[in-house]
Motif scaffolding. Structure first.
Motif, PDB file in Angstrom:
ATOM      1  N   ARG A  58       0.879  -1.181   0.000  1.00 58.14           N
ATOM      2  CA  ARG A  58       0.000   0.000   0.000  1.00 58.14           C
ATOM      3  C   ARG A  58       0.905   1.216   0.000  1.00 58.14           C
ATOM      4  O   ARG A  58       1.546   1.537   1.013  1.00 58.14           O
ATOM      5  CB  ARG A  58      -0.899  -0.009   1.226  1.00 58.14           C
ATOM      6  CG  ARG A  58      -1.858   1.186   1.281  1.00 58.14           C
ATOM      7  CD  ARG A  58      -2.943   1.073   0.228  1.00 58.14           C
ATOM      8  NE  ARG A  58      -3.962   2.128   0.415  1.00 58.14           N
ATOM      9  CZ  ARG A  58      -4.004   3.256  -0.309  1.00 58.14           C
ATOM     10  NH1 ARG A  58      -3.099   3.471  -1.272  1.00 58.14           N
ATOM     11  NH2 ARG A  58      -4.942   4.148  -0.082  1.00 58.14           N
ATOM     12  N   GLU A 126      -6.563  -0.534   6.940  1.00 59.89           N
ATOM     13  CA  GLU A 126      -6.724   0.582   6.004  1.00 59.89           C
ATOM     14  C   GLU A 126      -7.433   1.766   6.647  1.00 59.89           C
ATOM     15  O   GLU A 126      -7.372   2.876   6.127  1.00 59.89           O
ATOM     16  CB  GLU A 126      -7.501   0.118   4.767  1.00 59.89           C
ATOM     17  CG  GLU A 126      -6.770  -0.906   3.918  1.00 59.89           C
ATOM     18  CD  GLU A 126      -5.632  -0.316   3.111  1.00 59.89           C
ATOM     19  OE1 GLU A 126      -5.575   0.923   2.971  1.00 59.89           O
ATOM     20  OE2 GLU A 126      -4.786  -1.093   2.617  1.00 59.89           O
ATOM     21  N   LEU A 131      -1.978   4.003   7.410  1.00 56.43           N
ATOM     22  CA  LEU A 131      -2.520   3.832   6.063  1.00 56.43           C
ATOM     23  C   LEU A 131      -3.743   4.691   5.786  1.00 56.43           C
ATOM     24  O   LEU A 131      -4.072   4.946   4.626  1.00 56.43           O
ATOM     25  CB  LEU A 131      -2.892   2.360   5.825  1.00 56.43           C
ATOM     26  CG  LEU A 131      -1.776   1.333   5.964  1.00 56.43           C
ATOM     27  CD1 LEU A 131      -2.291  -0.049   5.585  1.00 56.43           C
ATOM     28  CD2 LEU A 131      -0.558   1.694   5.123  1.00 56.43           C
TER      29      LEU A 131
END
Length: 276
Positions: A58, A126, A131
Protein backbone atom coordinates in the motif's frame (compact mmCIF):
# COMPACT_ATOMS: atom_id res chain seq x y z
CA UNK A 1 13.89 5.96 1.00
CA UNK A 2 12.49 3.12 -1.13
CA UNK A 3 9.64 4.31 -3.31
CA UNK A 4 6.80 2.34 -4.90
CA UNK A 5 8.91 0.40 -7.44
CA UNK A 6 11.42 -0.71 -4.80
CA UNK A 7 8.72 -1.65 -2.28
CA UNK A 8 6.76 -3.50 -4.97
CA UNK A 9 9.92 -5.47 -5.82
CA UNK A 10 10.45 -6.35 -2.15
CA UNK A 11 6.79 -7.39 -1.93
CA UNK A 12 7.14 -9.74 -4.88
CA UNK A 13 10.30 -11.38 -3.58
CA UNK A 14 8.89 -11.76 -0.07
CA UNK A 15 5.81 -13.47 -1.52
CA UNK A 16 8.11 -16.10 -2.99
CA UNK A 17 10.08 -16.49 0.23
CA UNK A 18 7.73 -16.47 3.22
CA UNK A 19 4.17 -17.39 2.22
CA UNK A 20 3.22 -20.66 3.93
CA UNK A 21 5.83 -20.37 6.67
CA UNK A 22 4.66 -20.63 10.31
CA UNK A 23 6.22 -18.40 12.97
CA UNK A 24 7.58 -20.29 15.99
CA UNK A 25 9.45 -17.45 17.65
CA UNK A 26 10.05 -13.70 17.40
CA UNK A 27 13.07 -11.78 18.66
CA UNK A 28 13.04 -7.98 18.77
CA UNK A 29 16.38 -6.35 19.52
CA UNK A 30 15.24 -2.75 18.90
CA UNK A 31 11.76 -2.35 20.46
CA UNK A 32 11.16 1.13 19.00
CA UNK A 33 10.56 -0.44 15.58
CA UNK A 34 7.33 -1.97 16.92
CA UNK A 35 4.82 0.90 16.99
CA UNK A 36 1.59 -1.06 17.56
CA UNK A 37 0.98 -2.58 20.00
CA UNK A 38 3.27 -0.50 22.22
CA UNK A 39 4.10 -3.64 24.20
CA UNK A 40 6.65 -5.71 22.28
CA UNK A 41 5.75 -8.85 24.23
CA UNK A 42 2.14 -8.46 23.13
CA UNK A 43 3.33 -8.17 19.51
CA UNK A 44 5.38 -11.35 19.83
CA UNK A 45 2.66 -13.37 21.53
CA UNK A 46 0.11 -12.29 18.92
CA UNK A 47 2.11 -13.37 15.86
CA UNK A 48 3.79 -16.53 17.19
CA UNK A 49 1.95 -19.56 15.85
CA UNK A 50 0.52 -17.75 12.83
CA UNK A 51 1.43 -18.50 9.21
CA UNK A 52 2.20 -15.91 6.55
CA UNK A 53 -0.62 -16.03 3.99
CA UNK A 54 0.44 -13.25 1.64
CA UNK A 55 2.29 -9.99 1.09
CA UNK A 56 0.68 -6.83 -0.27
CA UNK A 57 1.80 -3.26 -0.85
CA UNK A 58 0.00 0.00 0.00
CA UNK A 59 1.94 2.98 -1.27
CA UNK A 60 5.41 2.65 0.25
CA UNK A 61 4.18 0.28 2.97
CA UNK A 62 4.35 -3.52 3.02
CA UNK A 63 1.43 -5.53 4.39
CA UNK A 64 2.68 -8.87 5.73
CA UNK A 65 -0.54 -10.85 6.02
CA UNK A 66 -0.92 -13.54 8.66
CA UNK A 67 -3.92 -15.76 9.41
CA UNK A 68 -5.58 -13.32 11.80
CA UNK A 69 -3.45 -10.19 11.68
CA UNK A 70 -1.40 -8.03 9.34
CA UNK A 71 1.97 -6.40 9.96
CA UNK A 72 2.14 -2.99 8.27
CA UNK A 73 5.84 -2.38 7.67
CA UNK A 74 7.63 0.75 6.45
CA UNK A 75 11.27 0.37 5.41
CA UNK A 76 12.09 4.09 5.69
CA UNK A 77 15.67 4.92 4.65
CA UNK A 78 17.61 1.68 5.07
CA UNK A 79 15.22 -1.13 6.02
CA UNK A 80 15.67 -4.55 4.41
CA UNK A 81 14.20 -8.02 4.84
CA UNK A 82 16.21 -11.17 4.29
CA UNK A 83 15.36 -14.86 4.57
CA UNK A 84 18.21 -16.87 6.07
CA UNK A 85 18.87 -20.08 7.96
CA UNK A 86 18.71 -19.86 11.75
CA UNK A 87 22.44 -20.58 11.96
CA UNK A 88 23.53 -17.72 9.69
CA UNK A 89 25.45 -14.97 11.45
CA UNK A 90 23.99 -11.48 11.76
CA UNK A 91 25.32 -8.03 12.63
CA UNK A 92 24.19 -5.42 15.16
CA UNK A 93 21.99 -3.72 12.55
CA UNK A 94 19.63 -6.72 12.47
CA UNK A 95 16.75 -5.85 14.79
CA UNK A 96 13.76 -8.18 14.26
CA UNK A 97 13.82 -11.96 13.74
CA UNK A 98 10.83 -14.10 12.72
CA UNK A 99 11.83 -17.76 13.21
CA UNK A 100 9.94 -20.37 11.16
CA UNK A 101 9.20 -24.03 11.76
CA UNK A 102 11.34 -25.10 8.78
CA UNK A 103 14.60 -23.80 10.25
CA UNK A 104 14.63 -20.53 8.33
CA UNK A 105 14.31 -16.99 9.63
CA UNK A 106 13.02 -13.70 8.24
CA UNK A 107 15.27 -10.93 9.49
CA UNK A 108 14.72 -7.18 9.42
CA UNK A 109 17.94 -5.18 9.02
CA UNK A 110 17.98 -1.39 9.42
CA UNK A 111 21.16 0.65 9.82
CA UNK A 112 19.34 3.85 10.81
CA UNK A 113 16.58 2.17 12.85
CA UNK A 114 13.91 4.37 11.23
CA UNK A 115 11.69 1.51 10.03
CA UNK A 116 8.33 0.78 11.65
CA UNK A 117 5.94 -2.14 12.19
CA UNK A 118 2.27 -1.83 13.15
CA UNK A 119 0.15 -4.91 13.94
CA UNK A 120 -3.59 -4.87 13.22
CA UNK A 121 -6.38 -7.44 13.03
CA UNK A 122 -6.98 -8.16 9.35
CA UNK A 123 -9.52 -5.79 7.82
CA UNK A 124 -9.05 -2.67 9.93
CA UNK A 125 -5.52 -1.65 8.87
CA UNK A 126 -6.72 0.58 6.00
CA UNK A 127 -8.85 2.60 8.44
CA UNK A 128 -6.04 3.23 10.92
CA UNK A 129 -2.83 5.24 10.74
CA UNK A 130 -0.39 4.99 9.06
CA UNK A 131 -2.52 3.83 6.06
CA UNK A 132 -5.76 5.75 6.66
CA UNK A 133 -4.76 9.04 5.01
CA UNK A 134 -3.10 7.63 1.91
CA UNK A 135 -4.27 8.59 -1.57
CA UNK A 136 -4.93 6.49 -4.66
CA UNK A 137 -2.69 3.71 -5.91
CA UNK A 138 -1.18 4.91 -9.22
CA UNK A 139 -1.90 1.60 -10.97
CA UNK A 140 -5.56 1.50 -9.92
CA UNK A 141 -8.48 2.41 -12.15
CA UNK A 142 -9.51 4.99 -9.54
CA UNK A 143 -6.39 7.08 -10.19
CA UNK A 144 -7.43 9.19 -13.18
CA UNK A 145 -6.37 12.56 -14.60
CA UNK A 146 -9.58 13.96 -13.12
CA UNK A 147 -8.56 12.78 -9.64
CA UNK A 148 -5.19 14.47 -10.05
CA UNK A 149 -6.84 17.65 -11.28
CA UNK A 150 -9.28 17.74 -8.36
CA UNK A 151 -6.44 17.23 -5.89
CA UNK A 152 -4.44 20.03 -7.47
CA UNK A 153 -7.42 22.41 -7.24
CA UNK A 154 -7.50 22.07 -3.46
CA UNK A 155 -4.06 23.57 -2.92
CA UNK A 156 -1.79 26.36 -4.10
CA UNK A 157 1.43 24.54 -3.30
CA UNK A 158 4.21 23.65 -5.72
CA UNK A 159 3.55 20.57 -7.81
CA UNK A 160 6.52 18.59 -6.53
CA UNK A 161 5.52 19.18 -2.89
CA UNK A 162 1.97 17.99 -3.60
CA UNK A 163 3.11 14.82 -5.35
CA UNK A 164 5.39 13.93 -2.44
CA UNK A 165 2.73 14.21 0.27
CA UNK A 166 0.96 10.87 -0.54
CA UNK A 167 -2.59 12.19 -0.05
CA UNK A 168 -3.56 12.31 -3.76
CA UNK A 169 -1.43 9.51 -5.19
CA UNK A 170 0.84 7.18 -3.23
CA UNK A 171 4.28 5.70 -3.79
CA UNK A 172 6.08 8.68 -5.28
CA UNK A 173 9.28 9.96 -3.69
CA UNK A 174 12.12 12.18 -4.76
CA UNK A 175 13.37 9.96 -7.59
CA UNK A 176 10.15 9.32 -9.45
CA UNK A 177 8.61 12.76 -8.93
CA UNK A 178 11.68 14.35 -10.56
CA UNK A 179 11.54 11.82 -13.40
CA UNK A 180 7.79 12.15 -14.06
CA UNK A 181 7.91 15.96 -13.98
CA UNK A 182 10.79 16.00 -16.44
CA UNK A 183 9.05 13.63 -18.85
CA UNK A 184 5.88 15.73 -18.65
CA UNK A 185 7.87 18.94 -19.22
CA UNK A 186 6.64 20.53 -15.97
CA UNK A 187 8.86 22.66 -13.75
CA UNK A 188 8.91 21.29 -10.15
CA UNK A 189 8.12 24.75 -8.72
CA UNK A 190 4.97 25.27 -10.79
CA UNK A 191 2.01 26.03 -8.55
CA UNK A 192 -0.62 23.35 -9.10
CA UNK A 193 -3.38 25.86 -9.86
CA UNK A 194 -1.43 27.05 -12.93
CA UNK A 195 -1.36 23.63 -14.57
CA UNK A 196 -3.57 23.28 -17.65
CA UNK A 197 -5.78 20.25 -18.25
CA UNK A 198 -3.52 18.85 -20.98
CA UNK A 199 -0.47 19.22 -18.69
CA UNK A 200 -2.21 17.31 -15.92
CA UNK A 201 -3.17 14.55 -18.37
CA UNK A 202 0.44 14.29 -19.51
CA UNK A 203 1.72 14.28 -15.93
CA UNK A 204 -0.76 11.55 -14.98
CA UNK A 205 0.44 9.40 -17.87
CA UNK A 206 4.09 9.92 -17.01
CA UNK A 207 3.56 9.10 -13.33
CA UNK A 208 2.00 5.76 -14.27
CA UNK A 209 4.45 4.97 -17.09
CA UNK A 210 7.53 5.90 -15.06
CA UNK A 211 6.49 3.78 -12.10
CA UNK A 212 5.56 0.80 -14.29
CA UNK A 213 8.90 0.97 -16.09
CA UNK A 214 10.75 1.16 -12.78
CA UNK A 215 8.83 -1.83 -11.39
CA UNK A 216 9.69 -3.85 -14.49
CA UNK A 217 13.37 -3.05 -13.90
CA UNK A 218 13.31 -3.93 -10.21
CA UNK A 219 13.46 -0.35 -8.96
CA UNK A 220 16.47 1.93 -8.65
CA UNK A 221 19.51 0.77 -6.72
CA UNK A 222 20.72 4.04 -5.24
CA UNK A 223 22.75 4.03 -2.03
CA UNK A 224 22.05 0.65 -0.45
CA UNK A 225 18.75 -0.62 -1.85
CA UNK A 226 18.54 -4.32 -2.72
CA UNK A 227 15.50 -6.58 -2.80
CA UNK A 228 14.83 -9.39 -0.33
CA UNK A 229 17.04 -11.78 -2.28
CA UNK A 230 19.98 -9.38 -2.33
CA UNK A 231 19.49 -8.40 -5.98
CA UNK A 232 19.86 -4.84 -7.23
CA UNK A 233 17.43 -2.93 -9.43
CA UNK A 234 18.47 -1.44 -12.78
CA UNK A 235 16.18 1.57 -13.28
CA UNK A 236 18.96 3.92 -12.16
CA UNK A 237 20.51 3.31 -15.59
CA UNK A 238 17.42 4.89 -17.18
CA UNK A 239 17.21 8.07 -15.07
CA UNK A 240 16.85 11.31 -16.98
CA UNK A 241 17.39 13.84 -14.20
CA UNK A 242 17.60 12.42 -10.67
CA UNK A 243 21.20 12.41 -9.45
CA UNK A 244 22.44 14.00 -12.70
CA UNK A 245 22.71 17.69 -11.72
CA UNK A 246 25.37 19.44 -13.78
CA UNK A 247 25.27 16.77 -16.46
CA UNK A 248 23.88 17.03 -19.98
CA UNK A 249 20.13 16.77 -20.53
CA UNK A 250 19.32 13.68 -22.57
CA UNK A 251 16.71 15.61 -24.56
CA UNK A 252 18.14 19.08 -25.29
CA UNK A 253 21.83 18.63 -24.34
CA UNK A 254 21.62 21.59 -21.96
CA UNK A 255 22.93 21.45 -18.39
CA UNK A 256 20.68 20.04 -15.68
CA UNK A 257 20.17 22.19 -12.57
CA UNK A 258 19.52 21.37 -8.92
CA UNK A 259 17.37 23.38 -6.52
CA UNK A 260 15.57 22.70 -3.23
CA UNK A 261 11.78 22.29 -3.33
CA UNK A 262 9.92 21.54 -0.13
CA UNK A 263 13.19 20.72 1.58
CA UNK A 264 14.11 18.12 -1.05
CA UNK A 265 16.96 18.29 -3.54
CA UNK A 266 15.38 18.56 -6.98
CA UNK A 267 17.03 18.08 -10.37
CA UNK A 268 15.42 19.43 -13.55
CA UNK A 269 16.20 20.86 -16.99
CA UNK A 270 15.72 24.65 -17.19
CA UNK A 271 15.17 24.41 -20.95
CA UNK A 272 12.75 21.47 -21.02
CA UNK A 273 10.86 22.43 -17.84
CA UNK A 274 10.05 26.12 -18.01
CA UNK A 275 8.43 27.71 -14.95
CA UNK A 276 5.58 29.49 -16.73
Amino acid sequence: MPELPEVETVKRTLEELIVGKRITNVLVKWPKIIKKPDDVEAFKMKVIGQTFKGVRRRGKFLKLILEDDVIVSHLRMEGKYKLTSIEEEFDHHTHVFFTFDDGTELRYHDVRKFGTMHLFPIGIEENELPLAQLGYEPFSDQFTPEVLQQGFKKTSRKVKTVLLDQTIVVGLGNIYVDEALFKAGIHPERVTSTLKENEIEELHAEIVNTLKDAVNKGGSTIRSYVNSQGKVGTYQDSLYVYGRAGQECKRCNGELSKIVVGGRGTTFCPACQINE
